[in-house]
Design an enzyme around this catalytic site. Structure first.
Site, PDB file in Angstrom:
ATOM      1  N   TRP A   1      36.597  36.716  49.662  1.00  0.00           N
ATOM      2  CA  TRP A   1      37.025  36.093  48.411  1.00  0.00           C
ATOM      3  C   TRP A   1      38.406  36.692  48.156  1.00  0.00           C
ATOM      4  O   TRP A   1      38.531  37.883  47.861  1.00  0.00           O
ATOM      5  CB  TRP A   1      36.052  36.429  47.272  1.00  0.00           C
ATOM      6  CG  TRP A   1      36.368  35.730  45.996  1.00  0.00           C
ATOM      7  CD1 TRP A   1      35.966  34.482  45.629  1.00  0.00           C
ATOM      8  CD2 TRP A   1      37.151  36.243  44.903  1.00  0.00           C
ATOM      9  NE1 TRP A   1      36.446  34.186  44.374  1.00  0.00           N
ATOM     10  CE2 TRP A   1      37.176  35.240  43.904  1.00  0.00           C
ATOM     11  CE3 TRP A   1      37.818  37.442  44.660  1.00  0.00           C
ATOM     12  CZ2 TRP A   1      37.843  35.389  42.700  1.00  0.00           C
ATOM     13  CZ3 TRP A   1      38.489  37.598  43.454  1.00  0.00           C
ATOM     14  CH2 TRP A   1      38.500  36.577  42.492  1.00  0.00           C
TER      15      TRP A   1
ATOM     16  N   HIS B   1      37.590  22.696  12.105  1.00  0.00           N
ATOM     17  CA  HIS B   1      38.766  23.550  11.941  1.00  0.00           C
ATOM     18  C   HIS B   1      39.807  23.325  13.042  1.00  0.00           C
ATOM     19  O   HIS B   1      40.675  24.169  13.252  1.00  0.00           O
ATOM     20  CB  HIS B   1      38.340  25.020  11.876  1.00  0.00           C
ATOM     21  CG  HIS B   1      37.504  25.319  10.664  1.00  0.00           C
ATOM     22  ND1 HIS B   1      38.040  25.486   9.416  1.00  0.00           N
ATOM     23  CD2 HIS B   1      36.163  25.414  10.516  1.00  0.00           C
ATOM     24  CE1 HIS B   1      37.072  25.696   8.544  1.00  0.00           C
ATOM     25  NE2 HIS B   1      35.915  25.653   9.192  1.00  0.00           N
TER      26      HIS B   1
ATOM     27  N   LYS C   1      30.037  35.256  43.700  1.00  0.00           N
ATOM     28  CA  LYS C   1      28.868  35.627  42.908  1.00  0.00           C
ATOM     29  C   LYS C   1      29.056  36.929  42.136  1.00  0.00           C
ATOM     30  O   LYS C   1      28.870  36.969  40.939  1.00  0.00           O
ATOM     31  CB  LYS C   1      27.653  35.728  43.830  1.00  0.00           C
ATOM     32  CG  LYS C   1      26.354  36.057  43.121  1.00  0.00           C
ATOM     33  CD  LYS C   1      25.836  34.870  42.367  1.00  0.00           C
ATOM     34  CE  LYS C   1      24.611  35.192  41.552  1.00  0.00           C
ATOM     35  NZ  LYS C   1      24.462  34.262  40.429  1.00  0.00           N
TER      36      LYS C   1
ATOM     37  N   ARG D   1      28.868  35.576  48.201  1.00  0.00           N
ATOM     38  CA  ARG D   1      29.782  36.602  47.696  1.00  0.00           C
ATOM     39  C   ARG D   1      31.247  36.180  47.808  1.00  0.00           C
ATOM     40  O   ARG D   1      32.125  36.763  47.168  1.00  0.00           O
ATOM     41  CB  ARG D   1      29.582  37.911  48.470  1.00  0.00           C
ATOM     42  CG  ARG D   1      28.207  38.495  48.341  1.00  0.00           C
ATOM     43  CD  ARG D   1      28.132  39.817  49.069  1.00  0.00           C
ATOM     44  NE  ARG D   1      28.952  40.809  48.404  1.00  0.00           N
ATOM     45  CZ  ARG D   1      28.524  41.617  47.445  1.00  0.00           C
ATOM     46  NH1 ARG D   1      27.283  41.556  47.051  1.00  0.00           N
ATOM     47  NH2 ARG D   1      29.334  42.488  46.881  1.00  0.00           N
TER      48      ARG D   1
HETATM   49  C1  F6R Z   1      28.459  32.394  35.507  1.00  0.00           C
HETATM   50  C2  F6R Z   1      28.374  33.673  36.179  1.00  0.00           C
HETATM   51  C3  F6R Z   1      29.299  34.755  35.752  1.00  0.00           C
HETATM   52  C4  F6R Z   1      28.526  36.085  35.696  1.00  0.00           C
HETATM   53  C5  F6R Z   1      29.487  37.240  35.424  1.00  0.00           C
HETATM   54  C6  F6R Z   1      28.755  38.558  35.304  1.00  0.00           C
HETATM   55  O1  F6R Z   1      27.559  31.463  36.016  1.00  0.00           O
HETATM   56  O2  F6R Z   1      27.586  33.864  37.070  1.00  0.00           O
HETATM   57  O3  F6R Z   1      29.912  34.475  34.545  1.00  0.00           O
HETATM   58  O4  F6R Z   1      27.560  35.996  34.698  1.00  0.00           O
HETATM   59  O5  F6R Z   1      30.432  37.314  36.445  1.00  0.00           O
HETATM   60  O6  F6R Z   1      28.054  38.854  36.478  1.00  0.00           O
HETATM   61  P1  F6R Z   1      26.922  39.936  36.506  1.00  0.00           P
HETATM   62  O7  F6R Z   1      25.817  39.435  35.632  1.00  0.00           O
HETATM   63  O8  F6R Z   1      26.526  40.058  37.935  1.00  0.00           O
HETATM   64  O9  F6R Z   1      27.499  41.198  35.947  1.00  0.00           O
END
Ligand code: F6R
Length: 610
Positions: free
Chosen positions: A74, A506, A605, A27
């Site tokens: 984070w 393009h 994450k 996280r």
């Molecule tokens: C890329 C990635 C992010 C998530 C985005 C949405 O590898 O993990 O681009 O896809 O932050 O996250 P969720 O799906 O949890 O809403």
């Protein structure tokens, strides 16, 4: 995005908190800290950098105590330093708080507190909350003080607070940031941002709702609203398999999660297909079947990888269900004035179900009267609860920061939705049966791609020194080009851009020379020849080509420098196969460069802040 944990019980809090932080490290991982109470005495340690730095700092410290809070950060406000790490405390060093979220009005609150004589040591918004609680706590108990302070706050929070004045108590609260209570025993509780931190201790959990405060003492727990009236809650059983949150011998979660993808497709379709009738059985959607039949527009909102899954869904739904579909980044959707009425459906796609931007888009759509649907992975998450109906994507816990198996599960569920809505709108039984049959064959086809891992690794390692990459694809593989580029930049830190194959001429083609390779998605589909022409244009300018093509395509061999083959499937399902070489390519480039694959720099994450 930041993980918080609090433990109260009979055991030593330190190992439980450290284990919980380890499990939530995906996280956020730029600093960590904890505070342990032992009667009225409190010990706090905070360290910038990975969790291991905190671990080293406290190894030989006496941190006895059965009440404590921990945090993995984070950074939003203030650089990742020891000072800015959580917990934060007040002037009297009586209150200790961990926070996930953003206090938007912290500057106003800080100014008012400074005028009252409070001094601040960090650059964080969280420290302001500690001082605000301190003000109220002079007169009232901790839960009352927290409730009063939260009424002054604008923003989002998941917090855990302790006070040396009431050392046998944890007060936790949430608004917009996830918080789960784990009930271990009578008088023994864990509160955390994520069930993964709770799972080793209990399967009985309560998902706290926005605006709720949870007070934990050895005598029991209460869940109230901000006016401290008790609210109803449901104790739920978490049925996650603990082995799914372990690496099981793989060097990284990301590789393990890529390798699980055959099973992931299987799990996403299990019990949801009626192959004989060419139908998809999606319980949540069936409940809203009449309204769904009458919608004349669908807007898909999501972020990042989930948005690229949505783009594949757009192509599927328009082609097979004839519904006009728009895909929009949730960040944009929430701040413009989208035209929505009761004949519009909005579909949110999210792995975590906690992405702040996507949550805001869902709420905006609900306010405007749309039917709001969801494709979410994490059971009980905010989006899963907020939508009118949904289909879980059943990918299981995804720990690697770069999303892989969640994407595949999302596209699979979108294929099921296409089948469901298509059959409502005139798709023939035969077409339905064909889609169902091809879906069922995917897990085996995925295994044949995974068997080529060594060959993909060899190709990836040869290109790992390149500084830039293009990824190109067309129609169903256009979103996969975007996803391939995103995967590579996220974990290797190499510059990569995804384009529609036809877009190159393009402008972007100006960059092509022998040092600027292109990964080209060129399966034998309805745009095969067109994509081939775009590849020829790149070759004519000395560009190197790594092609992802259909098994048996010999023509591509003579054009591309390297070829990775995928089995043939229905055109609309090709992305489920073609994305796998993208994931493996990014993984092995990053591995060759010795990157921190599961915890790439600057990322977290689930993005629970705006
Ligand atoms: C890329 C990635 C992010 C998530 C985005 C949405 O590898 O993990 O681009 O896809 O932050 O996250 P969720 O799906 O949890 O809403």
């Amino acid at each position: 995005m930041c993980g918080i944990i609090g433990y109260i019980g009979q055991k030593d809090a330190k190992p439980i908190i450290m284990d919980g932080l380890k499990r939530m490290e995906y996280r956020g991982y730029d600093s960590a800290g904890l505070a342990i109470l032992n009667g009225k005495s409190v010990k706090m340690h905070k360290k910038a950098g990975k969790l291991v730095n905190l671990q080293n700092e406290i190894t030989d410290k006496d941190l006895a105590g059965s009440v404590g809070i921990g945090h993995i950060r984070w950074a939003t406000h203030g650089a990742p330093t020891d000072e800015n790490a959580h917990p934060h405390t007040d002037s009297a060093e009586e209150i200790y708080i961990n926070h996930n979220g953003i206090i938007e009005n912290y500057l106003t609150l800080k100014k008012a507190l400074e005028e009252k004589g409070h001094e601040f040591y960090s650059e964080t918004d969280t420290e302001v909350l500690a001082h605000l609680i301190e003000e109220y706590h002079k007169e009232v108990n901790l839960e009352k003080a927290v409730a009063a302070a939260l009424k002054d706050v604008v923003g989002a929070y998941g917090i855990a607070v302790v006070s040396t004045k009431e050392p046998k108590k944890i007060v936790a609260a949430r608004l917009g940031s996830p918080l789960v209570l784990g009930i271990v025993n009578d008088g023994e509780y864990i509160v955390a941002s994520d069930v993964s931190a709770i799972m080793p201790h209990t399967r009985e959990v309560v998902y706290l709702q926005d605006g709720e405060i949870c007070t934990l003492t050895p005598e029991g727990y209460t869940i109230t609203n901000l006016t401290l009236e008790e609210v109803d809650h449901t104790i739920e059983q978490v049925d996650w398999d603990v082995s799914k949150v372990q690496k099981q011998g793989y060097p990284h979660f990301m590789l393990k999660e890529i390798m699980e993808q055959g099973d992931v497709v299987h799990d996403a379709i299990r019990g949801r297909l009626r192959p004989e009738e060419g139908l998809a059985h999606l319980r949540g959607f069936i409940e809203h079947a009449d309204r769904l039949k009458n919608i004349d527009r669908l807007i898909i909102v999501a972020m990042g990888t989930a948005m690229y899954a949505g783009m594949v869904g757009e192509y599927m739904l328009e082609e097979y269900a004839g519904i006009p579909v728009e895909v929009e980044s949730a960040t944009e959707f929430r701040y413009r004035k989208p035209v929505i009425d009761e004949r519009t459906a909005v579909l949110a796609i999210s792995q975590s179900g906690e992405t702040a931007d996507t949550i805001a888009a869902v709420r905006e759509a609900k306010l405007k009267g749309a039917l709001v649907l969801g494709v979410v992975n994490v059971v009980g998450s905010t989006i899963a609860r907020d939508v009118d109906a949904g289909a879980y994507s059943h990918a299981g816990p995804e720990i690697g920061v770069a999303s892989t198996k969640a994407f595949i599960s999302q596209v699979t569920v979108l294929a099921l939705i296409t089948l469901f809505m298509g059959r409502q709108r005139g798709m023939s039984v035969v077409t339905g049966q064909r889609i169902a049959k091809e879906l069922m064959e995917l897990p085996e086809k995925i295994e044949t791609i995974l068997k080529q891992t060594d060959a993909i690794k060899e190709i990836a390692e040869r290109y790992a020194d390149s500084r830039d990459f293009f990824f190109i694809g067309r129609k169903y593989n256009y979103p996969i080009a975007m996803e391939g580029a995103l995967k590579l930049k996220e974990i290797s830190y190499i510059h990569a851009e995804g384009y529609g194959a036809g877009d190159m001429k393009h402008g972007p083609i100006a960059l092509i020379d022998e040092d600027f390779p292109t990964v080209a998605l060129v399966p034998q589909d309805s745009v095969y020849e067109k994509t081939l022409s775009s590849i020829q244009e790149l070759k004519a300018r000395s560009g190197k080509i790594i092609a992802v093509a259909t098994e048996g395509d010999t023509a591509i061999d003579s054009i591309a420098d390297d070829v990775i083959y995928i089995p043939k499937t229905l055109e609309m399902l090709t992305p489920i196969l073609s994305v796998i070489p993208m994931q493996l390519f990014a993984y092995y480039v990053a591995a060759k460069l010795d990157r921190d694959i599961d915890q790439p720099r600057n990322l977290a994450k689930s993005v629970t802040v705006e």
